[in-house]
Structures are given as structure tokens and as C-alpha cells.
Design an enzyme around this catalytic site. Structure first.
Site, PDB file in Angstrom:
ATOM      1  CG  HIS A  23      -7.619  30.075 -26.900  1.00 24.64           C
ATOM      2  ND1 HIS A  23      -6.773  28.997 -26.725  1.00 24.64           N
ATOM      3  CD2 HIS A  23      -7.196  31.023 -26.040  1.00 24.64           C
ATOM      4  CE1 HIS A  23      -5.895  29.279 -25.791  1.00 24.64           C
ATOM      5  NE2 HIS A  23      -6.129  30.495 -25.362  1.00 24.64           N
ATOM      6  NE  ARG A  77     -17.003  24.637 -34.248  1.00 27.80           N
ATOM      7  CZ  ARG A  77     -15.782  25.157 -34.422  1.00 27.80           C
ATOM      8  NH1 ARG A  77     -15.191  25.030 -35.600  1.00 27.80           N
ATOM      9  NH2 ARG A  77     -15.181  25.805 -33.469  1.00 27.80           N
ATOM     10  CD  GLU A 129     -12.601  21.387 -38.309  1.00 30.49           C
ATOM     11  OE1 GLU A 129     -12.133  22.529 -38.264  1.00 30.49           O
ATOM     12  OE2 GLU A 129     -13.399  20.954 -37.461  1.00 30.49           O
ATOM     13  CG  ASN A 131      -8.914  28.713 -38.918  1.00 33.59           C
ATOM     14  OD1 ASN A 131      -8.598  29.352 -39.903  1.00 33.59           O
ATOM     15  ND2 ASN A 131      -9.812  29.142 -38.050  1.00 33.59           N
ATOM     16  CG  ASP A 132      -8.671  22.635 -36.917  1.00 37.61           C
ATOM     17  OD1 ASP A 132      -7.603  22.689 -36.288  1.00 37.61           O
ATOM     18  OD2 ASP A 132      -9.780  22.864 -36.401  1.00 37.61           O
ATOM     19  CB  CYS A 140     -16.479  28.856 -41.537  1.00 40.89           C
ATOM     20  SG  CYS A 140     -16.072  27.202 -40.966  1.00 40.89           S
TER      21      CYS A 140
HETATM   22  C1  PEP Z   1     -11.323  25.979 -38.745  1.00 42.24           C
HETATM   23  O1  PEP Z   1     -10.677  25.041 -38.291  1.00 42.24           O
HETATM   24  O2  PEP Z   1     -11.051  26.560 -39.822  1.00 42.24           O
HETATM   25  C2  PEP Z   1     -12.483  26.509 -38.000  1.00 42.24           C
HETATM   26  C3  PEP Z   1     -13.274  27.406 -38.527  1.00 42.24           C
HETATM   27  O3  PEP Z   1     -12.695  26.032 -36.736  1.00 42.24           O
HETATM   28  P1  PEP Z   1     -11.842  26.490 -35.446  1.00 42.24           P
HETATM   29  O4  PEP Z   1     -10.984  27.651 -35.870  1.00 42.24           O
HETATM   30  O5  PEP Z   1     -12.806  26.839 -34.396  1.00 42.24           O
HETATM   31  O6  PEP Z   1     -11.055  25.258 -35.168  1.00 42.24           O
HETATM   32 MG    MG Z   2     -11.509  23.875 -36.698  1.00 41.18          MG
END
Ligand code: PEP
Ligand code: MG
Length: 580
Positions: free
Chosen positions: A191, A334, A433, A456-457, A504
Site C-alpha cells: 500500500h 472498484r 488477478e 500486481n496480484d 491496471c
Molecule cells: C493488481 O492487483 O494489479 C491491482 C491493480 O490491484 P491492487 O494493486 O490494488 O491489489
Molecule cells: Mg489486486
């Protein structure tokens, strides 16, 4: 001068005065005392030693009563250090000779002691530095009392140095004055990284322990491009970085000229460049950078920044601000992705040994339906003001999507019954994800209106690498061929249906990956607002045919390292400006 290496999570160079956070997330203030106040300040320090000592004695007695004297004796070592004449002399000398405030003198002295432990070879002994920090914390609590301040109350520009930042700290930091962030732990997907990037603050995370060496007030350089931190820089290094900071400003000014030009490839293929936001105020950045819309609004930051759970009105006002300001451009909201590392002040599930695999995100929403409904009501109400879409995070099974849609349908019915206006055709999409969603993607595309790939996930769950753990970061790479295959499968399934697909995750904001992503067939990318000009620059410098070739060659490679090197080379070849 000392250089630290960490993980570069938010680009740019910051030079300034260090502000050190203690282990409880409070600032260690660097203050000086007037000459005639030295005696009374020394007195204040002695009083704090007395109070802290009594507190430790009480704890010792309590534990001795409950568990026996042996356990109570654990506190004796703390008492001894606290009352040792060495500590008293060292701190008082700093107050008397250097006119440091007792808080600052305590912190500097004890951090120096802790450093001695840290330098010891034995792991066990180096861990004892924690005891020294404990005494520092206790004394600061007595010295500062109610005057303890967090990151929300700053009065001058600072670079924040901390062990870690809690989600609430990251969400609440004073954006006017925080110019850079360094933390000992954390990784690119945490975060803190996301907030730093959103606020366009250079940041380096996961440096490992160094806070014993600073107490605040010293000059620090944060190199958010290379992942370097320089403590006490010499003249030459300072001059070099001042020059680099200036170059950053020039590049940003050059890129600004692109704002009103469309994001399209050389042959005129239009690419939608959307923005990722965390705070409603960021929409101004989106417009300033020429975003085609908001591709991902991470609404969990509404919870992270608040002391209590936000009510429907708080949600509604935030969404109104975003949707109205974007003036008809799409806004993808989201639903909250809480849990894992984004933990608000809400009761937490007891057993969270693997929080990223635990009660997180849509799972948490489906277990807290009233809270979920509150948010959905607000989103639906705001949907009359523009082009709003709903995005469900971390969908891993079809059943989950169906359940989430059922709750949504129920909220819609409720609003209808009460005569509340909303967009009945509102589009609903899922974050892709989790690998299971990709495996079932042909079924998912039949049940939603759009997809958004969260790399990211997806990277974390495909490679089994915690995205916020610095120790496994070398394994965390979205260009790993396994992740690229999953992206390609998702894009292909969306094309067949057809429904729109967006990407994203943070990789979409890295210019080195743009050709690859376009080559894989993506025509929508959602990136932090600050990255829009760079990505647009790449889009406008390349041909789709070249991108396809790049993607094909990358997909034929065996590991992320080769792919990464290859992509950097291709970027240099096609857009020399970004070749670094
Ligand atoms: C991701 O997981 O790529 C994403 C955009 O969501 P977050 O980074 O908020 O988990
Ligand atoms: Mg994510």
C-alpha cells in the site's frame, strides 16, 4: 556518507531533511531548547526516566504475581539500562552542550546504542536492539505525552524515514510536506508503494534496517529511480542529484506538451490511457495529464484514511467528486479491496496467518454484506452523474461473481422501490488477478461486461511470491513468462467474446512494458496519473506490427530476466528518450 539500496517503487529524486518515525508511528521531533531552558529540560528528562522506571516496575510486579519472579525478571534488564548513569550522562550532555530537546537527545543516544547491538555478528544479540527501541519508545511516550504527532501534522517539507507505514498513515500523510519516503520493509506491491506513486512522491522501500543510524534532521537523498538512499551525502553527490532532480523537472515539462494529443500508435491505432486513483483529489492530476478516464478507483483508501467505517454519504460524496470532475469520461469504481496489507480500523479476522490468501477483498465483502451494500448503493446513486462502471476485485470463482452480482441486483431493487435514480445499464467487470479466474476466463467473459487485469496480484498468486515481502522481491516479476501467458489468455478470451479488457497493475505504468502489452493485444492501460505522459510518448512512437513482434519474441523466452533485458533494449531502439 552512507548509501542504502532498496526497492525503487516511485520514481523521482528527493533531497531534504529526514523525519524519522518511531516504532509506533509517531514522529521523533528534532527540536532545540533555549539556553535558559536547559536546566528545566534536563529536569523534564529526569522526570521521564522516573516515570518510565515506575511503569516498568509495575509491569514487573504484575508479571511476577501472575507468572512468577523469573518472568518478572525479564524487565530488570530494561530497568538497569534505563537507570544506568551512562544513559543519563549521554542524554544530559546532548541537552546541555548541543541544546537538543530531551526527545531528540533520547532518540539519538538510544539509536546509537541500538546500532552497537546491530553491528554485532550474533543474530541473537543484534535482535536485542529491539529492547533499546522499547526503552526509547517508553521515554518518548513520557516526554511527549499528548503532543505525539503523526504524519498528518507537518509544517515543513520532509523526507519520511520509517520502519513501515501503516495503511492509515500512508492514506493520511500530509501531502503538502512529505517529499519522499523510505521504509525498512515493504515491496513494490504494498500500500505504501501505491500511495507514494499516486502522490508522485519518490520512494524506496525494503532497505533493511538503518533507522538506528538516523534521528531526523540530517540531509537525505532518495533516488526513486535506482532504489538508492544516501544518508549524509557529500558535496559532490548532492550536486549530482540536484542536477538529476532538475533533469526530471525538464523531462516532465517536455512530456506535459503531450497532454492534449491522443494516445495512438504511429499508424493511428487508438489506445485508451486511463488512470489509477486512490483519493478523490487525484482526479485533478488525471485531467492535468490527459487521462481518458479513471480505469481503477481503489476505494479501500476511503476506509484506510478514516477512523470509523465510512457511511453511504461519505462514499457518495467521494464518488460524486470523481465522476463529476471526469465530466462524462468513464470512471471504474472498484469495490473495496480490504484485508491483506490494506487493513483498516475494523475488527480483523482472528486467524490471518496468510493474509493474502485469507479473508480479503471480495471475500470480505461477501462476509460483510451490509458494508458491501452501503458501498454499492453509493456507487449506484453516483452512476447518474456520468459513465460509472463497477469492478469486483479478487474474483477467483464463478460463484463469487454470481454472489456479488446478486447483492448488486438486490441493492438495485431496493433503490428502485424507493424511487432512487441510478444507471440500470451500469457495466460490471471483474479484476483478473487470480490464476483460477484465467483458467475459467471463457466462462467469466459470458457473465461480465469487461475485464481488468491486475498484474500486481496475478504475479503474486501465479509465482507464489508475496508482493510486499522484500526478501522474495527478486522472484516477483510481472514479465515472468508464466504471467505473460495468463495475460495473453485473458486478452484472447476478451477478444473472442468480445468485451473490453484493461490492464491496471503497476506494470502498465512502466514504459519498458508498453510495447509488449500492445503487442499482446491490449488497447486499454490504466496507470498512475503521473505515468500517463511517458506511456503516451511510447504509444505515439511505435507501430502495432513492431509491438506484435516484440511480444512474440518475448513470449518465446524462458525467463523474466531475459525478457526484461530484451524489452529495455527494444524501448531504447524505438524510443531513445526512455532508453535508460
Ligand atoms: C493488481 O492487483 O494489479 C491491482 C491493480 O490491484 P491492487 O494493486 O490494488 O491489489
Ligand atoms: Mg489486486
Amino acid at each position: 556518507m552512507k548509501q542504502l539500496r532498496g526497492i525503487a517503487v516511485s520514481p523521482g529524486v528527493a533531497i531534504g531533511e529526514a523525519l524519522v518515525m518511531d516504532t509506533e508511528g509517531f514522529r521523533i521531533p528534532r527540536r532545540f531548547v533555549a539556553r535558559d531552558a536547559v536546566e528545566s529540560e534536563r529536569e523534564r528528562f529526569r522526570a521521564a526516566i522516573g516515570a518510565a522506571g515506575r511503569e516498568i516496575e509495575e509491569n514487573r510486579d504484575l508479571v511476577s504475581r501472575e507468572l512468577g519472579e523469573k518472568y518478572g525478571a525479564i524487565f530488570e534488564a530494561h530497568l538497569e539500562i534505563l537507570r544506568h548513569s551512562r544513559l543519563r550522562e549521554d542524554v544530559e550532555e546532548m541537552i546541555t552542550q548541543r541544546h537538543y530537546s530531551p526527545e531528540y537527545a533520547v532518540s539519538r543516544t538510544l539509536r546509537r546504542y541500538a546500532q552497537v547491538f546491530r553491528n554485532l555478528r550474533s543474530h541473537y544479540l543484534s535482535e536485542r536492539a529491539a529492547d533499546i527501541f522499547d526503552i526509547e519508545k517508553r521515554l518518548l511516550r513520557h516526554l511527549l505525552g499528548r503532543r505525539r504527532e503523526g504524519l498528518a501534522q507537518l509544517t515543513s517539507p520532509v523526507l519520511v524515514l520509517a520502519h513501515d507505514l501503516m495503511p492509515s498513515e500512508a492514506a493520511n500523510l500530509d501531502r503538502r510536506f512529505v517529499r519522499g519516503i523510505v521504509t525498512e520493509v515493504g515491496g513494490p506491491g504494498s500500500h505504501t508503494a501505491i500511495v507514494a506513486e499516486a502522490l508522485e512522491i519518490p520512494a524506496v522501500l525494503g532497505t533493511g534496517p538503518f533507522l538506528t543510524e538516523v534521528s531526523g534532521g540530517e540531509t537525505v537523498i532518495i533516488d526513486g529511480d535506482q532504489g538508492l538512499v544516501v544518508l549524509h551525502p557529500d558535496e559532490e553527490t548532492l550536486a549530482r542529484y540536484q542536477h538529476e532532480a532538475e533533469e526530471h523537472r525538464c523531462l516532465a515539462a517536455r512530456l506535459e506538451q503531450l497532454r492534449d494529443l491522443p494516445a495512438e500508435t504511429k499508424e493511428g491505432e487508438r489506445i485508451k490511457l486511463l488512470a489509477n486513483i486512490e483519493f478523490p483529489e487525484e482526479v485533478e492530476h488525471c485531467l492535468a495529464r490527459g487521462a481518458d478516464g479513471v480505469g481503477l478507483y481503489r476505494t479501500e483508501f476511503l476506509y484506510l484514511g478514516a477512523k470509523t467505517e465510512p457511511d453511504e454519504e461519505v462514499h457518495y460524496q467521494a464518488y460524486c467528486q470523481v465522476v463529476r470532475t471526469m465530466g462524462g469520461r468513464p470512471v471504474v469504481i472498484r469495490t473495496f479491496d480490504l484485508g491483506a496489507d490494506k487493513v483498516p480500523h475494523l475488527p480483523q479476522p482472528e486467524d490471518q496467518r496468510n493474509p493474502f490468501l485469507g479473508l480479503r477483498s471480495i471475500r470480505l465483502a461477501l462476509r460483510n454484506v451490509p458494508m458491501f451494500r452501503t458501498q454499492l448503493r453509493a456507487i449506484l446513486r453516483a452512476s447518474t452523474l456520468g459513465q460509472v462502471k463497477i469492478l469486483f476485485p479478487l474474483i477467483s470463482t464463478l460463484l463469487e461473481l454470481r454472489q456479488a452480482k446478486l447483492v448488486l441486483a438486490d441493492v438495485m431493487e431496493d433503490l428502485e422501490e424507493h424511487g432512487v435514480e441510478f444507471d440500470r445499464q451500469i457495466e460490471v467487470g471483474i479484476m483478473v488477478e487470480v490464476p483460477s479466474a484465467v483458467m475459467m476466463i471463457d466462462r467469466f467473459v459470458e457473465e461480465c461486461d469487461f475485464l481488468s487485469i491486475g498484474t500486481n496480484d496475478l504475479t503474486q498468486y501465479t509465482l507464489a511470491v508475496d508482493r510486499s515481502n522484500k526478501d522474495v522481491i527478486p522472484l516477483y516479476n510481472p514479465t515472468d513468462p508464466a504471467v505473460l501467458k495468463l495475460i495473453a489468455m485473458t486478452v484472447e478470451a476478451a477478444r473472442r467474446r468480445p468485451i473490453p479488457v484493461n490492464l491496471c497493475g503497476q506494470m502498465s505504468g512502466n514504459p519498458a512494458y508498453t510495447m509488449l502489452l500492445l503487442g499482446l493485444g491490449l488497447r486499454q492501460l490504466s496507470v498512475p496519473p503521473a505515468a500517463i505522459p511517458e506511456i503516451k510518448r511510447v504509444c505515439r512512437s511505435v507501430r502495432v506490427a513492431d509491438c506484435r513482434q516484440v511480444a512474440e519474441r518475448a513470449m518465446a523466452m524462458e525467463n523474466a530476466r531475459d525478457i526484461e533485458l530484451f524489452l529495455r533494449g527494444e524501448l531504447r531502439r524505438h524510443v531513445p528518450e526512455f532508453g535508460a
